[in-house]
Motif scaffolding. Structure first.
Motif: not given
Lengths: 731, 731
Positions: A632, A635-636, A638-640, A642, B266, B268-269, B271
């Protein structure tokens, strides 16, 4: 400006604290008045220079309380700067939106208070006032602390008294009130107590259905200990990511006491860092080895002598006063222990100071590691002696005690002296149950009673003193020495908080580690131990929170990403526990018959290999199954990234940050866990400044700290000198 | 556009490769021509669809070689996209400057080739051509591989033959040529060999000055092993940060063979990730336990039987042909071992497939772990049997062998049979010296000789085949089957590379681990072992590089941040080594006299505790002293963020990235380590495209892959069918 919502709006809890952020307790009992006045002036000057508002009231005896308030806009900016620093050091992934003048809204009271703490204690070069209680220039400052949030504390305590389990939101609430370091302790005791359910149930089953010293229970107990330690490691990472404190040790500031060899400008960052050779530090840390040896010898020797005396008196001695003498060794031991422990603690402190750690965190950890060793010896050595020396070899050793004493005389004791193997079980039952109750009383009840009594006595004294003052000092001074009616309740609370002790979270953590150790080391001799601990911990958790919120000063909300060196302690204990359990089962299972050294050693060796193998399997398996947290987290990130990438491709940097998930406010008495959802309507800065203070608060903050304080010091200092003078005369 | 400098300008090394990036080797011996043509067409179609240029030449036998070339601009963009992905997954800290169409310049040949590899193998949804050799739809593709950079390889080999130590730049050069996974192996063997200097020197000293089985040497050897393992852990992190591959496992793509239970978007992301329950995977992994048991039993049984037979024949048997029979067990063992190992490897592979790993990395690691167990048993069990069973208990066991055989007959062997304790030392000397030399020959020399012989034979065959073709096929087809003069050297090199084996870096790493294990487990019985290993490793390193660059296909430049599960193997070996060393010293020191089980067990137990304690101290100490890497890493992140913050405050995002520190180019023969400093002058894209190809290259790329290939397949397929037909007739 819409972010300028201070953490302290006009709710009930805030009203009670009169908008005070921090309190400095300045004592001048032993200081000359001229020195006291100059120190006081310097103190106020430093605080003002660091943009802090001050107010002053007198404390108990020859002391004044300086109330500190950080202007809301400045505080908001400090919070923002702190977050930017977190981002720079990689603690959080997204850069807080804003520029140098941005005013941020603290997510929790603890976050706001942490910025206040920094403003008060950090070096002037970092923008703080550099107030260091009990150290150097400020050695007359007894303490500097924030005020408790009475309403929130009471609400939490009330809620917990009705529930069995603490939830994630409860831990978040503790974090919001007291910071992550304290919250980690409560998270630990909560996880640990929850885990205790298994050995408690397992113990009951085994106690009911199998014979004593059962291998089934032993295996279950050892496995449980191992699983718990590995689980906690993952849980700790989980929490540190949830609370955004992972790796927070990196950005801690340098201790004032830190001695460095050279200052180096980092080639990559351009920051100046102070360097003390890690090699030299490691060499100094090696002093831990002689320290441990000395501590073991001193404490171990004391314990062995006590033990021998006790055995001697109870088993061998047949002279007069036997009934009384039996208690003598324990009493002597109890009398000697504090002074020896004190001496060792002093040595440990000097050692830790010599080891020269850069940050307070590292210092605390090193000190705790040493205390762990001492706790370990005092807590476990008596039972270890019983289990592995007295019961197995007692029949051979005790007659020697007799002979040594009665040299030449006729032997009163029969040669076939026999030690009762159930003594180990009795001792474990006594220590695990009675011991826990006594320690709870000692830790929570006794201080409470003492404090109440102390307050009564002081009230009586101070009433007399006021009468005396009235006679001696001018009208203006008199006014500052008498509390306003609307402030008096608040001030008396602050005075008692100023006298309260500091909360040491490491002590409480250590206590739990010792309990864990007791269970893993000796639990096999009485399967119900875990049940007793489970019940005890329900109370312990609440008692600790009561102690923290009522009997101690509110601790500065320091951040941490772990329970510290106790974690290593837990690992060592689960390893030793396996060896000890194997040994106890082997020795006691068949009532001390048929014991061979080689099969005993083989048992231990096999137990150790089983432990090493299982630990590897358990840690690999748990890491696999519980890997969601780390996933997680990445992933966070990554999200930021992205999101940033998309934003930067389309326009510029931006995008409002999705923070505030964990936002906890103590806005009113009913909903402790309210998460603020309505953004405040935009207001001008002045309006807001006014809005945060009501009439009584404004009055409170209207005085002149310098003048008032100087008057108080003169008045109180004179009267203190008078009374000491009087007392001297009277003597 | 100034970044559009391709990795393959017109230098010597490039010329030789005719601008070829990747080669696909399509074999159709057993395929019908119609199927072969349709497969070939599909292949070319897929490659073109993935924006790849193709060219075709015939290979050995019924096979064609498809040459792939990625247009320079497209390749540059792939490199940029790959870097952006690295940033998204947190492998690098700074976002590469640019947008979706940016064309980046690869830092190393390996980086460019990795992007080519992705373009060829990745799924179509990810933008690749999804060519999966030997799997599914493409099971007739024998291999897909990049071409060796002959000049650079030769240069490195020449340089290393003159030096004793590999430097950091040499490792960077390997990384630049073969990628991080291979570079990690060479870094490991380099660090390990350097560390071997200590036990070699210490061994010589102890061999000269102290008695055999000396405790001094034993302690030094065990400590050394522990320090090396802890050092390597830190070194590994160091290198992974230096090469910017730390945590690179996270962004590896899913294997084609991966079976998932559900696809989850996911939260958060955003993906889509494919999920296979980690719990179920863990359960499947537990099958490792029965596998290990079976492998141990099978291999162990074989070894025990061989051992018993050998002992029986050499010590007990007195019949005829004794001289020849003595070698029989070893010969039988050597004959059985490959088939048993093969069977076990097949089981291991099925097991690993069943465990269902998402990425190729994880798959490789799991497979290597199983091979580690098998290697461990075959390599160490014979010596363990000698050390702990045959020599200590031989006198008791061997007579039983005799009695079992001569049941009832008169006993020929005297009952006081005595085993020579020096047998262990002899075995260690033989295995550590002769064994290493033999294995080097087997690994490097034998394949080389085999390959040369094979080539000669094939040349002879193909000349005959060409003559036959001439008769059978049309003029147009004939042209494509005969190499152009200027291409012929290049093509014959490619053909031999296509036939070469794949390089397995795990095998080489395992070999080093086994050597390390031999030293820690049995080194104490002959202190000069380490010296022998040190000499061997000088050759081994160069031999391995020779094997990699001459005898194997160039491996795809895969990234990794560790030597993988061998690290855990090293840890286990250093632990077992301590126990084994303690046991050997205890048993052999006084020539097998005065052995008690209890003191033997106590020795082992104490050695284990000493090991655990020392390992904690060593790892803590080393981490403290060598912490500079991690500090540097966080400093770098800090600097990047600080720079970004300043830039974003003043204007927008930007600032040119300070990359390229490690840039390694193989630009010409003289300076392998040249770091490119002059930025290329801006040119139009077309010019650049032209500039990268010279006349002969342009000619090479001018044919039509579809037509040529189909013609070849028909011609070769027919002739292959003819010749098989002929052979069948002849038989």
């Amino acid at each position: 400006m819409s972010l300028l919502l201070s953490q302290r709006p006009s709710d009930q809890a805030e009203l009670e604290n009169f908008g005070v952020d921090w309190v400095v307790h300045y004592q001048f009992d032993d200081v000359e008045i001229s020195k006291a006045t100059s120190e006081y002036e310097a103190l106020i000057h430093d605080l003002h220079e660091a943009h802090l508002e001050t107010q002053v009231r007198h404390g108990h005896g020859a002391s004044v309380l300086i109330f500190i308030r950080v202007p809301r806009a400045y505080l908001g900016n400090l919070v923002h700067q702190s977050r930017v620093k977190d981002w720079l050091y990689g603690i959080i992934h997204e850069l807080p939106v804003g520029d140098n003048d941005t005013i941020a809204d603290a997510e929790t009271p603890a976050e706001a208070l942490r910025s206040v703490y920094h403003a008060v204690t950090w070096k002037k070069s970092l923008g703080g006032a550099h107030i260091t209680p009990k150290h150097g220039k400020w050695k007359n400052i007894a303490s500097a602390f924030p005020l408790h949030d009475q309403a929130a504390n009471a609400e939490l305590l009330r809620k917990w008294s009705k529930t069995i389990l603490l939830m994630a939101e409860d831990l978040d609430a503790i974090r919001a009130l007291f910071g992550e370091k304290v919250a980690f302790y409560f998270a630990f005791i909560q996880s640990y107590s929850l885990f205790l359910v298994f050995p408690a149930a397992w113990g009951m089953l085994c106690w009911y259905y199998s014979r004593s010293y059962s291998i089934t229970f032993a295996v279950g107990n050892c496995l449980w200990a191992m699983v718990f330690v590995e689980y906690w490691k993952i849980r700790e990472t989980d929490l540190s990511l949830r609370w955004q404190v992972n790796g927070v040790g990196a950005l801690k500031v340098t201790r004032t006491q830190y001695v460095w060899e050279k200052e180096v400008r980092d080639k990559i960052t351009g920051e100046v860092t102070q360097i003390f050779s890690p090699y030299r530090q490691f060499l100094r840390q090696l002093l831990l080895v002689p320290f441990t040896s000395i501590a073991s010898l001193a404490l171990g020797g004391l314990i062995v002598v006590t033990f021998a005396l006790e055995v001697f008196i109870s088993e061998v001695y047949t002279g007069s006063l036997k009934g009384y003498l039996e208690f003598l060794p324990t009493i002597l031991f109890s009398l000697c222990l504090p002074s020896i422990t004190n001496l060792l603690t002093r040595i440990a402190t000097r050692l830790t100071k010599y080891e020269n750690y850069r940050t307070q965190d590292q210092y605390d950890l090193a000190q705790t590691a040493k205390q762990f060793v001492m706790h370990f010896i005092t807590a476990f050595l008596p039972t270890i002696l019983t289990a592995f020396v007295y019961v197995p070899f007692g029949a051979r050793i005790v007659p020697y005690l007799n002979i040594a004493y009665l040299r030449g005389k006729a032997t009163d004791v029969p040669r076939d002296f026999h030690v009762d193997p159930s003594r180990l079980q009795q001792e474990v039952i006594y220590l695990s149950l009675t011991g826990q109750v006594l320690s709870f009383g000692e830790e929570v009840v006794l201080p409470y009673v003492k404090r109440i009594a102390m307050e009564k006595w002081r009230d009586y004294r101070s009433k007399q003193a006021v009468v005396e003052h009235r006679r001696n000092v001018s009208q203006a001074t008199n006014q500052v020495l008498v509390d306003e009616v609307e402030e008096s309740a608040f001030l008396s609370r602050v005075r008692s908080e100023a006298e309260a002790v500091e909360y040491n979270v490491h002590e409480d953590t250590l206590e739990m580690c010792v309990q864990f150790g007791y269970l893993t080391l000796f639990g096999v001799s009485w399967p119900l131990v875990a049940l007793g601990f489970l019940v005890n911990n329900w109370l312990e958790l609440r008692g600790d929170f009561f102690k923290l919120s009522v009997e101690c000063q509110r601790p500065p909300p320091i951040r941490a990403d772990s329970i510290g060196p106790s974690l290593q302690g837990l690992e060592v204990l689960s390893w030793l526990g396996t060896l000890s359990t194997a040994a106890i089962v082997y020795l006691y299972r068949d009532g001390m018959t048929e014991i061979h050294l080689s099969s005993f050693l083989l048992t231990i060796l096999l137990a150790e290999w089983a432990y090493l193998g299982m630990r590897y399997a358990v840690s690999t398996g748990l890491a696999k199954i519980l890997s969601s947290t780390l996933r997680r987290e990445s992933a966070k990130r990554y999200a930021v990234r992205k999101g940033y990438l998309e934003a930067s491709v389309s326009s510029g940097p931006g995008g409002s940050p999705p923070r505030g998930k964990l936002r906890v406010r103590f806005r009113d008495k009913v909903t402790v866990y309210t998460s603020a959802t309505d953004p405040p309507s935009p207001q001008s800065e002045e309006e807001l400044h006014e809005a945060t203070l009501d009439d009584s608060e404004r009055r409170f903050w209207s005085g002149n700290a310098v003048e008032d304080g100087l008057r108080m010091i003169k008045a109180l200092g004179t009267s203190a000198a008078d009374s000491t003078g009087k007392m001297r005369k009277e003597l």
